[in-house]
Design a protein around this motif. Sequence first.
Motif, PDB file in Angstrom:
ATOM      1  N   MET A  42      16.338   4.018 -36.151  1.00 16.56           N
ATOM      2  CA  MET A  42      15.171   3.397 -36.750  1.00 16.56           C
ATOM      3  C   MET A  42      15.107   3.726 -38.236  1.00 16.56           C
ATOM      4  O   MET A  42      15.706   4.701 -38.690  1.00 16.56           O
ATOM      5  CB  MET A  42      13.893   3.881 -36.053  1.00 16.56           C
ATOM      6  CG  MET A  42      13.769   3.429 -34.611  1.00 16.56           C
ATOM      7  SD  MET A  42      12.184   3.906 -33.846  1.00 16.56           S
ATOM      8  CE  MET A  42      12.421   5.683 -33.653  1.00 16.56           C
ATOM      9  N   THR A  43      14.357   2.938 -38.966  1.00 15.72           N
ATOM     10  CA  THR A  43      14.112   3.249 -40.370  1.00 15.72           C
ATOM     11  C   THR A  43      13.085   4.379 -40.460  1.00 15.72           C
ATOM     12  O   THR A  43      12.422   4.721 -39.469  1.00 15.72           O
ATOM     13  CB  THR A  43      13.578   2.026 -41.117  1.00 15.72           C
ATOM     14  OG1 THR A  43      12.284   1.673 -40.577  1.00 15.72           O
ATOM     15  CG2 THR A  43      14.523   0.838 -40.974  1.00 15.72           C
ATOM     16  N   PHE A  44      12.935   4.950 -41.646  1.00 11.91           N
ATOM     17  CA  PHE A  44      11.936   6.005 -41.842  1.00 11.91           C
ATOM     18  C   PHE A  44      10.543   5.476 -41.506  1.00 11.91           C
ATOM     19  O   PHE A  44       9.739   6.159 -40.863  1.00 11.91           O
ATOM     20  CB  PHE A  44      11.982   6.502 -43.288  1.00 11.91           C
ATOM     21  CG  PHE A  44      10.879   7.470 -43.612  1.00 11.91           C
ATOM     22  CD1 PHE A  44      10.963   8.797 -43.229  1.00 11.91           C
ATOM     23  CD2 PHE A  44       9.753   7.054 -44.303  1.00 11.91           C
ATOM     24  CE1 PHE A  44       9.948   9.692 -43.523  1.00 11.91           C
ATOM     25  CE2 PHE A  44       8.730   7.941 -44.601  1.00 11.91           C
ATOM     26  CZ  PHE A  44       8.832   9.269 -44.212  1.00 11.91           C
ATOM     27  N   GLU A  45      10.239   4.259 -41.945  1.00  9.90           N
ATOM     28  CA  GLU A  45       8.920   3.684 -41.672  1.00  9.90           C
ATOM     29  C   GLU A  45       8.687   3.515 -40.177  1.00  9.90           C
ATOM     30  O   GLU A  45       7.574   3.756 -39.679  1.00  9.90           O
ATOM     31  CB  GLU A  45       8.781   2.336 -42.387  1.00  9.90           C
ATOM     32  CG  GLU A  45       8.693   2.431 -43.905  1.00  9.90           C
ATOM     33  CD  GLU A  45      10.044   2.708 -44.565  1.00  9.90           C
ATOM     34  OE1 GLU A  45      11.088   2.572 -43.877  1.00  9.90           O
ATOM     35  OE2 GLU A  45      10.042   3.051 -45.759  1.00  9.90           O
ATOM     36  N   GLN A  46       9.708   3.101 -39.431  1.00  7.01           N
ATOM     37  CA  GLN A  46       9.560   2.936 -37.981  1.00  7.01           C
ATOM     38  C   GLN A  46       9.354   4.281 -37.291  1.00  7.01           C
ATOM     39  O   GLN A  46       8.551   4.389 -36.351  1.00  7.01           O
ATOM     40  CB  GLN A  46      10.782   2.214 -37.427  1.00  7.01           C
ATOM     41  CG  GLN A  46      10.866   0.751 -37.833  1.00  7.01           C
ATOM     42  CD  GLN A  46      12.207   0.129 -37.518  1.00  7.01           C
ATOM     43  OE1 GLN A  46      13.227   0.812 -37.397  1.00  7.01           O
ATOM     44  NE2 GLN A  46      12.223  -1.184 -37.365  1.00  7.01           N
ATOM     45  N   ARG A  47      10.044   5.293 -37.744  1.00  8.69           N
ATOM     46  CA  ARG A  47       9.824   6.625 -37.176  1.00  8.69           C
ATOM     47  C   ARG A  47       8.412   7.125 -37.462  1.00  8.69           C
ATOM     48  O   ARG A  47       7.784   7.751 -36.597  1.00  8.69           O
ATOM     49  CB  ARG A  47      10.852   7.604 -37.737  1.00  8.69           C
ATOM     50  CG  ARG A  47      12.275   7.352 -37.254  1.00  8.69           C
ATOM     51  CD  ARG A  47      13.274   8.231 -37.963  1.00  8.69           C
ATOM     52  NE  ARG A  47      14.615   8.047 -37.445  1.00  8.69           N
ATOM     53  CZ  ARG A  47      15.706   8.596 -37.974  1.00  8.69           C
ATOM     54  NH1 ARG A  47      15.598   9.389 -39.033  1.00  8.69           N
ATOM     55  NH2 ARG A  47      16.901   8.376 -37.446  1.00  8.69           N
ATOM     56  N   MET A  48       7.918   6.845 -38.646  1.00  5.06           N
ATOM     57  CA  MET A  48       6.562   7.248 -38.979  1.00  5.06           C
ATOM     58  C   MET A  48       5.545   6.519 -38.098  1.00  5.06           C
ATOM     59  O   MET A  48       4.525   7.094 -37.709  1.00  5.06           O
ATOM     60  CB  MET A  48       6.271   6.984 -40.452  1.00  5.06           C
ATOM     61  CG  MET A  48       6.919   7.984 -41.403  1.00  5.06           C
ATOM     62  SD  MET A  48       6.412   9.703 -41.100  1.00  5.06           S
ATOM     63  CE  MET A  48       4.630   9.592 -41.283  1.00  5.06           C
ATOM     64  N   LEU A  49       5.812   5.261 -37.759  1.00  4.65           N
ATOM     65  CA  LEU A  49       4.911   4.532 -36.858  1.00  4.65           C
ATOM     66  C   LEU A  49       4.877   5.213 -35.492  1.00  4.65           C
ATOM     67  O   LEU A  49       3.810   5.331 -34.872  1.00  4.65           O
ATOM     68  CB  LEU A  49       5.356   3.075 -36.730  1.00  4.65           C
ATOM     69  CG  LEU A  49       5.073   2.189 -37.940  1.00  4.65           C
ATOM     70  CD1 LEU A  49       5.697   0.805 -37.746  1.00  4.65           C
ATOM     71  CD2 LEU A  49       3.574   2.053 -38.175  1.00  4.65           C
ATOM     72  N   TRP A  50       6.014   5.655 -34.996  1.00  4.72           N
ATOM     73  CA  TRP A  50       6.045   6.406 -33.744  1.00  4.72           C
ATOM     74  C   TRP A  50       5.207   7.685 -33.884  1.00  4.72           C
ATOM     75  O   TRP A  50       4.400   8.016 -33.018  1.00  4.72           O
ATOM     76  CB  TRP A  50       7.484   6.771 -33.382  1.00  4.72           C
ATOM     77  CG  TRP A  50       8.131   5.860 -32.397  1.00  4.72           C
ATOM     78  CD1 TRP A  50       8.938   4.792 -32.666  1.00  4.72           C
ATOM     79  CD2 TRP A  50       8.046   5.938 -30.969  1.00  4.72           C
ATOM     80  NE1 TRP A  50       9.352   4.203 -31.493  1.00  4.72           N
ATOM     81  CE2 TRP A  50       8.823   4.895 -30.440  1.00  4.72           C
ATOM     82  CE3 TRP A  50       7.380   6.798 -30.091  1.00  4.72           C
ATOM     83  CZ2 TRP A  50       8.953   4.676 -29.070  1.00  4.72           C
ATOM     84  CZ3 TRP A  50       7.514   6.590 -28.723  1.00  4.72           C
ATOM     85  CH2 TRP A  50       8.294   5.542 -28.225  1.00  4.72           C
ATOM     86  N   ALA A  51       5.443   8.412 -34.971  1.00  6.25           N
ATOM     87  CA  ALA A  51       4.756   9.692 -35.164  1.00  6.25           C
ATOM     88  C   ALA A  51       3.246   9.521 -35.233  1.00  6.25           C
ATOM     89  O   ALA A  51       2.492  10.363 -34.743  1.00  6.25           O
ATOM     90  CB  ALA A  51       5.281  10.369 -36.430  1.00  6.25           C
TER      91      ALA A  51
END
Length: 298
Positions: free
Chosen positions: A183-192
């Motif tokens: 995933m991109t950094f932004e997608q990982r942040m959405l998970w977090a």
Amino acid sequence: MVGGGRYDIIEAQEPRGPRRWIGAAILAALLAVPVVGMVASREPAGLPPPPAPTSAPAPSVTFDERSPNILHPEVRRRDGREIIDVVFPDGSGAEVDYPPDLRLAALGVRPAHTGWLDGYHNLVRRLTAPSGGAAEIARERPMLRTMGRRVTLWKASGRDDGQLLLFDFGPWSLTLSDVPTPMTFEQRMLWAESLRGRVTEDGYLVLSAKPPLVLGRPGQALRGEQAGPQLWFGGGREALVVLMPVPGCDAGQIRLPVIEERRRYYYGVCRNGFYLAASGTEAYVRRIINGVRITPEP
């Protein structure tokens, strides 16, 4: 002005008048420094040398050796059978009873679930609970960064690819392996930011998500694999027993890689709106399949 670099040299005329005594005073002070050094060097021998400067240790992330990331449910007994109440990661519950020799509660239980970001079905990710918790991850992988108050990012070990998101929900630690397509950094942040967790009075972990994060529904399959909430009993070198709610269950249509890829004898059946599967020795698996009964909570 001379020079075109960062530090330009500015020519100046020799100072006149009262400024000369200032220059003389500065010169005298400079000449006095070696004298002070000579006097200091004649101090009596035998005095301990001044302490050497110390440097602060490099910051690191550590986790306490907490109890294993596994729950041993409270056992009741009735008519010669053991009974445990279970809660799945979606909050639904069931009563499970079995012959005492199966020792299902003694195996311990962990939650598992599957999720994805809305519109990105190619980025389906499984959430699992490592038996050793956060300490197990910290021993095997270096941490890369924090992703929020309860989430950290870890480098994968040599046994797999990608990276890991580690979620901390009180006594529970969940990992999300970011493979095969990172995933991109932004997608990982959405998970977090979107995954939530709460712990029931009995110690079970219940998960929820806010958009755009989506968690699989009971019985939902993606790419042929079950994406709904699951409970795992045992694992590792022990037998593994998986229980999950599947409305309209059809055992012939269910794929469960966590069971099928263990290279041990396995079997699965549908029972009362749930799918029950076990992997281990053939004798134990047959006793699980024949002896476990499941009743959904109203």
